[in-house]
Design a protein around this motif. Structure first.
Motif, mmCIF file in Angstrom:
data_model
loop_
_atom_site.group_PDB
_atom_site.id
_atom_site.type_symbol
_atom_site.label_atom_id
_atom_site.label_comp_id
_atom_site.label_asym_id
_atom_site.label_seq_id
_atom_site.Cartn_x
_atom_site.Cartn_y
_atom_site.Cartn_z
ATOM 1 N N GLU A 97 1.643 15.270 -1.190
ATOM 2 C CA GLU A 97 1.478 14.285 -0.130
ATOM 3 C C GLU A 97 1.781 12.871 -0.620
ATOM 4 O OE1 GLU A 97 -2.499 15.225 1.280
ATOM 5 O OE2 GLU A 97 -1.941 17.340 1.173
ATOM 6 N N SER A 101 4.580 10.765 1.281
ATOM 7 C CA SER A 101 4.121 9.521 1.884
ATOM 8 C C SER A 101 4.887 8.327 1.322
ATOM 9 C CB SER A 101 2.618 9.406 1.607
ATOM 10 O OG SER A 101 2.115 8.189 2.035
ATOM 11 N N THR A 102 5.130 8.339 0.025
ATOM 12 C CA THR A 102 5.885 7.250 -0.609
ATOM 13 C C THR A 102 7.340 7.266 -0.154
ATOM 14 O OG1 THR A 102 4.419 7.274 -2.526
ATOM 15 C CG2 THR A 102 6.613 6.309 -2.841
ATOM 16 N N MET A 104 8.555 8.168 2.578
ATOM 17 C CA MET A 104 8.726 7.715 3.950
ATOM 18 C C MET A 104 8.791 6.191 4.071
ATOM 19 S SD MET A 104 6.341 10.683 5.614
ATOM 20 C CE MET A 104 6.223 10.053 7.281
ATOM 21 N N LEU A 132 2.966 15.503 7.416
ATOM 22 C CA LEU A 132 4.013 14.685 6.786
ATOM 23 C C LEU A 132 5.393 15.338 6.866
ATOM 24 C CD1 LEU A 132 1.989 13.639 3.618
ATOM 25 C CD2 LEU A 132 2.698 12.133 5.482
ATOM 26 N N ILE A 208 -1.211 5.495 -5.728
ATOM 27 C CA ILE A 208 -2.021 5.641 -4.507
ATOM 28 C C ILE A 208 -3.496 5.780 -4.860
ATOM 29 C CG2 ILE A 208 -2.504 7.213 -2.575
ATOM 30 C CD1 ILE A 208 0.608 7.668 -2.494
ATOM 31 N N GLU F 97 2.385 1.412 9.431
ATOM 32 C CA GLU F 97 2.640 2.611 8.647
ATOM 33 C C GLU F 97 1.787 2.647 7.382
ATOM 34 O OE1 GLU F 97 6.930 2.501 8.293
ATOM 35 O OE2 GLU F 97 7.034 1.998 10.428
ATOM 36 N N SER F 101 -0.597 5.797 6.791
ATOM 37 C CA SER F 101 -0.323 6.568 5.580
ATOM 38 C C SER F 101 -1.556 6.602 4.672
ATOM 39 C CB SER F 101 0.864 5.917 4.880
ATOM 40 O OG SER F 101 1.118 6.512 3.655
ATOM 41 N N THR F 102 -2.222 5.484 4.545
ATOM 42 C CA THR F 102 -3.437 5.421 3.723
ATOM 43 C C THR F 102 -4.553 6.246 4.347
ATOM 44 O OG1 THR F 102 -2.818 3.239 2.885
ATOM 45 C CG2 THR F 102 -5.160 3.827 2.759
ATOM 46 N N MET F 104 -4.399 8.834 6.072
ATOM 47 C CA MET F 104 -4.185 10.276 5.954
ATOM 48 C C MET F 104 -4.636 10.839 4.600
ATOM 49 S SD MET F 104 -0.630 10.282 8.100
ATOM 50 C CE MET F 104 -0.090 11.949 7.754
ATOM 51 N N PHE F 105 -4.817 9.973 3.609
ATOM 52 C CA PHE F 105 -5.387 10.446 2.336
ATOM 53 C C PHE F 105 -6.913 10.533 2.385
ATOM 54 C CE2 PHE F 105 -1.256 8.923 0.839
ATOM 55 C CZ PHE F 105 -0.873 10.012 0.073
ATOM 56 N N LEU F 132 4.396 9.611 11.583
ATOM 57 C CA LEU F 132 3.008 9.558 11.109
ATOM 58 C C LEU F 132 2.004 9.841 12.217
ATOM 59 C CD1 LEU F 132 3.364 6.381 8.866
ATOM 60 C CD2 LEU F 132 3.002 8.711 8.070
#
Lengths: 239, 239, 239, 239, 239, 239
Positions: A97, A101-102, A104, A132, A208, F97, F101-102, F104-105, F132
């Motif tokens: 992930e 994610s990166t 994207m 994702l 992250i 975004e 994106s954050t 989702m972690f 996303l």
């Protein structure tokens, strides 16, 4: 801060190279602790080994005796991240992930280049569950087994470059994601050959994890990842 | 034919009731062998326990000493079915998918009524990965823990009926799926109360497993579920 | 139990071969009644004929004078199953959905091999509406017309094998579904040539219909498939 | 130009009101020919009647003795448009799709307000197959039967207004589509009450059919809607 | 009625050819007013120029001194339509959506043939946001820049024909959409060469705009496209 | 490293608070340069202003005279990020975004709480285009205008808390995203009130931008975000 980076297989030399890749990406002041699972297969290339790794990674992290600030599961397309999120209060980042994610942020679409063809559906399913997959152009197999990546790095680069080029030309990928923890360190060689950004999962997971820690963010405990309820276990954990 | 029906938790009484439900659904000539995992939690209510059950079910089936014709994994929304499919040449049927697949022959949409709220996302994700979510109207939680189902069957029926009615009225469900192996045997009580077909996963899995065996069909071994490659294992299996 | 297996076209020899395939798949004690529609085209290869068949199948079943326990609509990708579900209290199984549903227990993805290219969009649409398309890798045409399947069985096998191989190699299919009622009986020949499971819609529909009957399950009558409301009909049915 | 506007049920008064609505929307020089199906139910409110209407509409159009330039199928959410497209060289416009397509030019999302609850899944499925569902906020039922619309126009307006308001407030609809051919003519009354654009399927279908004719565009005959292949028919057409 | 047809780039000759195409499609009594943006790039081939065009088109329309009944934004796959809908009370039609919407009445799937490869993702994204992508088989690039279309019409036809044929053969497209305002007028040449309907965005947008005006329909003002709230602007508009 | 953080509106005090939030999240050695657009609206609350801001942000960044390492576009759900990616060689991060994106972690699903209801569709569309949206439970409006956030911070907290709680209870959100650049700094107050992680877009964008720079990654220039082609501009840029 201290980040555990857990290999999914029991090959120590791979743990070392993952750890080195993580350390190279880490900010000053971040301590990277590479861990090898306390049980499992020497390489993970399918669902049986992946499920075994899932639980092995969890048990390995549970037995780690010191405080830590985040955990990275360093297997691409493997099961288990959700369990770690239940067990821990600190952030958990899966390299699958992290890399997607990166990627994207870098292009309209990305493709993953992984090891064996049999790994492709696992990766596709993990990306689907993670939400994702919408901008994933393709997942392609280089045809190399996990341990071959280490033993034959030059052949690995060639195989990955070939599939990365096909991803760009045939699948309209704009970014390449390296779809195996064992590809750590190959990114710059491939980037220079293919001409598009190449994202390494371990490196991106480190940044992250660091970011989440710095922002004071961790897993929501309200529902899916609430701590496990008290249970009576039979024959577990193994001695 | 002989079908192994494997509970995902280590509570023997639940194995028995699952076995009884399976036997009631089986055709003449089908031998149902209920199995309790050789390790794991007394009830599975989250990802950690589910991942542990995944590997426990696989190890339990591997150690079963006799020939068998199919395996049913009798946990609703649990991990692991893909690993069994790799390990075995005979058909593998997960009750999550069996029930959803059966429900789709009975109505335009179906809803799942499960135990605790925390199980809902696991079920949603398993249905998504299985490609069976498009006609799922909702997954609803009755609020009862797995072991409470057994201890308080009347309260279980009431709670499930309440959520099933809400699924019909608010979510436009036309069929109800019982989303827990521990709900085996409650289907007719609920059906008569709610007025729509009620699908039990264990019973439907038995008929699907029997059908696959009779048709001479089993898991494709060409890619995702090819047999595991030879590996060197460390500290596994546990003694 | 008695199961009506209704051909969608008026070619009696095809009804017979469908009936034979159904009977071969049926459990002891199941009586298979093959029916030919009382009106319609000798082969169904497009929307006009398919819509005509939809209503012809319904009228044929309505006029069947005896009690029966389930109905199978034995046309692949054809219209009409929803109407039968409204008219009847017993389970209705369409072979399109039976085969797809069965295939999903056998592999990560499946492909359908059908007759003419013009049938492909009909099949795709029926799978979409049925909520069974997420794991469909492709629908491919063998190029043979429906009646040619019967007249030239060897050429049919060759054409289907060729497309099945392409589905495996190019589309990553792990299971092949035979996308025409007229392909009944070709499954084992194709399976041995292509090396992946081959699902026949008629055979799988029989086991599903039997299973639903045995489990006491039938169509939900709460909304979509409620019995038709009383109507005044003009010039219908035809004498 | 001449446009056939075909009612899906056999109630002549409804054909007349549909014809009047069509004529009101038509450009100067367009001749609207309202047709009643030569067989079928007095109102279409479910799959059986809808499938019957599908074939009745086709046969009715085939028997129309004069030249015409386009056909409108004036039933909302009904089967059959694909068959007409096969049979004819001139454009075919279904009011379901005409209204949805028009609504999408007027707001971010639209909702459909139809007659009985049982019609909702048919409409949802037709929009799905037509590729027009992504921006559909909801399909809501007014609770009125098709023939009640005609008999009690004031009650019809009230019921539709109520559901339209709920669609706006609860479902975030920005445009309302009238989901029944029998609602023709109610649009301005509802528009003034709800305060959002209200799209009538018959009127919008007329302008779309006219536009296609004027642009010299008609159905692609290359694949899905190629003319039917030559067939031998049994007992069809009825005398 | 008067319809403004606004080019997205500042090349006057292209405005003229767009205007001519619009006028040819217009009904008697429709006045087409072609407009060139008051600022911007001579051709729009990417996001920067497209965003600039978005705001240029809005400012150009705001300064148009006369009354008008509808606006067409004549750039394929460009940004900005939502802003126009906020600013205006009259209908706004984007040629991207007009062409896709029209194509969906003509075949099961459509493909877009555009100019440069870099325009492809913009078009895909605009179709996605418009909810019109489900039946888009592909978006293909002819390789010609926008201004080359005008300068080399014969080469343009050849390049578009080549991609249109590939779309039909490889992507199963049944209708071709011309994906650039600058392709106005090439449709009949391409239609005769490829054998499937060819939809021009400008022409179809004219008929849709006329239809909306005739039906008395315009943009819903209830939420997404409510008029802009009062603001204080800095350095805007430019003098 | 130097990161430009560009406000989308021309209210300087908001630029300052965004800059402060960014600086608080930045690593040692990161220089945050907050920028106010050189033209545009004092607050951006709809498509017209958003499109204007898109081009204003681009022109503002183009005129920035010094070297910089990354750009953050600090408007939630606004247009324009794609244009910046074309114009620049350094990474571009949009806070919409970055926050999604954050989030989702941190949980299985997230909800966005934004300002006015009219912003909701813009945010939904931007998340859709960014790929996303699959795990977005809902986008909810607090009802406060952008400038009210600054003027009435306590009322802002109350309104956001109310919607965040509804998102958790009714929509099953596990993480809350603050859907407006002007909400910078409110995250900890809301987190303590709602009990789930709260993600601020500006802060998360800073850590993502830093990470990309540190990993040596930037926008792929191979297709969608290739540098603009040479153009002749009319009346642009404004003097």
């Amino acid at each position: 801060m201290r980040i555990l980076v857990v290999n999914v297989n029991t090959t120590e030399s791979m743990t070392e190279s993952i750890g080195a890749q993580a350390a190279a990406a880490a900010a000053p002041g971040t301590e990277i602790v590479p861990l090898t699972p306390i049980f499992g297969a020497d390489s993970v290339e399918g669902n049986y080994e992946s499920y075994l790794a899932a639980i092995a990674v969890m048990e390995t992290v549970r037995r780690y005796p010191e405080r830590f600030d985040a955990v990275i599961q360093a297997g691409y397309g493997e099961h288990g991240r959700e369990g770690l999120q239940e067990l821990l209060d600190v952030p958990v980042v899966d390299i699958t992930e992290a890399a997607a994610s990166t990627a994207m942020f870098l292009g309209h679409t990305y493709s993953v280049v992984t090891t064996l063809d049999r790994a492709v559906p696992l990766i596709e399913d993990r990306l689907l569950v993670a939400g994702l997959r919408a901008r994933c152009a393709s997942v392609r197999a280089s045809g190399l087994a996990v341990l071959e990546l280490e033993q034959e790095p030059q052949r690995a680069v060639e195989s990955i470059v070939e599939q990365a080029r096909l991803a760009v030309v045939e699948d309209d990928a704009e970014v390449i994601v390296l779809g195996c923890g064992g590809m750590a360190g190959l990114d710059s060689a491939i980037r220079s050959r293919v001409g598009v950004p190449v994202v390494d999962g371990v490196a991106s997971a480190v940044t992250i994890a660091e970011s989440l820690v710095r922002l004071g963010l961790s897993t929501s405990k309200i529902r899916t990842y609430a701590p496990p309820r008290p249970k009576t276990f039979t024959n577990w954990p193994p001695h």
